[in-house]
Design a protein around this motif. Structure first.
Motif, short mmCIF file in Angstrom:
data_model
loop_
_atom_site.label_atom_id
_atom_site.label_comp_id
_atom_site.label_asym_id
_atom_site.label_seq_id
_atom_site.Cartn_x
_atom_site.Cartn_y
_atom_site.Cartn_z
N SER A 39 49.76 34.77 33.14
CA SER A 39 48.39 35.38 32.56
C SER A 39 47.81 36.48 33.49
N TYR A 43 45.61 40.21 32.45
CA TYR A 43 44.47 40.85 33.01
C TYR A 43 44.87 42.12 33.76
N ARG A 44 46.09 42.45 34.06
CA ARG A 44 46.65 43.31 34.66
C ARG A 44 46.66 44.72 33.46
N SER A 104 40.43 42.66 39.82
CA SER A 104 39.65 41.53 40.09
C SER A 104 38.36 41.82 39.40
N ALA A 107 38.72 41.67 35.55
CA ALA A 107 38.84 39.93 35.30
C ALA A 107 37.64 39.18 35.37
N ARG A 113 37.71 37.81 29.66
CA ARG A 113 38.22 36.74 29.72
C ARG A 113 38.39 35.90 28.17
N GLY A 133 48.17 31.18 36.84
CA GLY A 133 46.92 32.08 36.86
C GLY A 133 46.01 31.68 37.85
N ARG A 134 44.54 31.68 37.34
CA ARG A 134 43.69 31.27 38.25
C ARG A 134 42.80 30.18 37.98
N ASP A 135 42.65 30.23 36.57
CA ASP A 135 41.76 29.23 35.85
C ASP A 135 42.55 28.43 34.48
N ARG A 173 40.87 40.27 47.06
CA ARG A 173 41.09 40.21 45.49
C ARG A 173 40.96 38.46 45.51
N ASP A 177 37.85 37.02 43.09
CA ASP A 177 38.21 35.99 42.12
C ASP A 177 37.56 34.55 42.34
N ARG A 180 33.38 34.99 41.52
CA ARG A 180 32.82 35.32 40.18
C ARG A 180 32.22 34.19 39.26
O1 C5P Z 1 48.29 36.45 39.12
P1 C5P Z 1 47.99 38.09 39.60
O2 C5P Z 1 47.97 38.19 40.94
O3 C5P Z 1 48.92 39.05 39.15
O4 C5P Z 1 46.54 38.34 38.86
C1 C5P Z 1 46.08 39.46 38.88
C2 C5P Z 1 44.34 39.27 38.84
O5 C5P Z 1 44.08 38.78 37.53
C3 C5P Z 1 43.78 38.39 39.82
O6 C5P Z 1 43.44 38.80 41.08
C4 C5P Z 1 42.66 37.91 39.01
O7 C5P Z 1 41.64 38.86 39.17
C5 C5P Z 1 43.12 37.64 37.61
N1 C5P Z 1 43.40 36.80 36.96
C6 C5P Z 1 42.47 35.95 36.48
N2 C5P Z 1 42.67 34.76 35.82
C7 C5P Z 1 44.03 34.52 35.67
C8 C5P Z 1 44.88 35.37 36.09
C9 C5P Z 1 44.79 36.49 36.69
O8 C5P Z 1 41.45 36.27 36.68
N3 C5P Z 1 44.28 33.37 34.90
#
Ligand code: C5P
Length: 227
Positions: A39, A43-44, A104, A107, A113, A133-135, A173, A177, A180
């Motif tokens: 995921s 965002y990238r 970040s 995102a 989102r 991912g993160r969430d 980062r 993250d 937020r």
């Molecule tokens: O996983 P990766 O380091 O490539 O993710 C890049 C950025 O994308 C994270 O630092 C975060 O800001 C965002 N991200 C996010 N939610 C996700 C995956 C990534 O906010 N599910």
């Protein structure tokens, strides 16, 4: 939408930057025969377009407005997720310094989102999957019982990124993250934390498989035979 949509199940893997979660997710996906969805790449990809257009990533209104004028397409190629921006594949530029620096902020924009989470949930229609991912465990698939949080100390994570030859302020980062308002990085309810600081990748994969076994992954409806 739930972690179990119809006959399909999702394994959610979250964690900070360079914690090893992508590697674990990839190895687990291969071992369990699952689609692997990154995921962060989505965002990238949005961030790549923000940078390409010269939009200030801290200008939330401008970033949100761009979404009405761009086609972000998420798909599956074989067993991996893909992402294109107006039909273009950003390729290695997804991990450029410019994108690392701005992602970040992009995102953290709620409209970004909203658009991407909808696409992530829709991918469950394609088959059983692992999404990292993160969430993912907290927001994308909160109903799935298969939630892993992969962690490592900041020092170890910085060293791992440097060994990859990347300039990536992982600590910075992570702080953005985690701080937020919308869907911050956190350990979701029901997630197990695996700290990989002193483990090698094979040990992490074994720990993850053991946890999934305990949570009934191999007994669920439509499961492949246990390995
Ligand atoms: O996983 P990766 O380091 O490539 O993710 C890049 C950025 O994308 C994270 O630092 C975060 O800001 C965002 N991200 C996010 N939610 C996700 C995956 C990534 O906010 N599910």
């Amino acid at each position: 939408m739930e972690g179990k949509g119809g006959t399909h199940s999702a394994i959610a893997i979250d964690g900070p930057a360079a914690s090893g979660k992508s590697t674990v997710a990839r190895m687990l996906a291969e071992r369990l025969g699952l689609i692997m969805v990154n995921s962060g790449a989505m965002y990238r990809a949005v961030t790549w377009e923000v940078v390409r257009r010269g939009i200030d990533p801290s200008d939330r209104g401008a970033v949100a407005a761009m979404l009405d004028d761009v086609e972000i397409a998420c798909g599956i190629d074989g067993m991996h997720s893909t992402v294109t921006v107006d039909g273009r594949d950003p390729g290695a530029e997804l991990r450029s310094d410019d994108v690392n620096r701005a992602v970040s902020q992009v995102a953290a924009v709620p409209e970004v989102r909203e658009v991407l989470v909808a696409k992530q949930r829709a991918m469950l229609a394609e088959g059983d999957l692992i999404m990292e991912g993160r969430d993912i465990a907290s927001v994308v698939f909160p109903e799935t019982p298969y939630k892993l949080y992969i962690d490592a100390s900041e020092e170890v994570r910085r060293r791992r990124r440097a060994a990859e030859g990347q300039s990536d302020e992982v600590g910075h980062r992570d702080r953005l993250d985690s701080a937020r308002k919308t869907s911050p990085l956190k350990v979701a309810d029901g997630a197990v934390v695996i700290d990989t600081s002193d483990m090698d990748i094979a040990e992490v994969v074994e720990a993850a498989v053991a946890e999934l076994r305990q949570r009934g992954w191999f007994e669920r409806e439509g499961a492949e035979p246990a390995i």
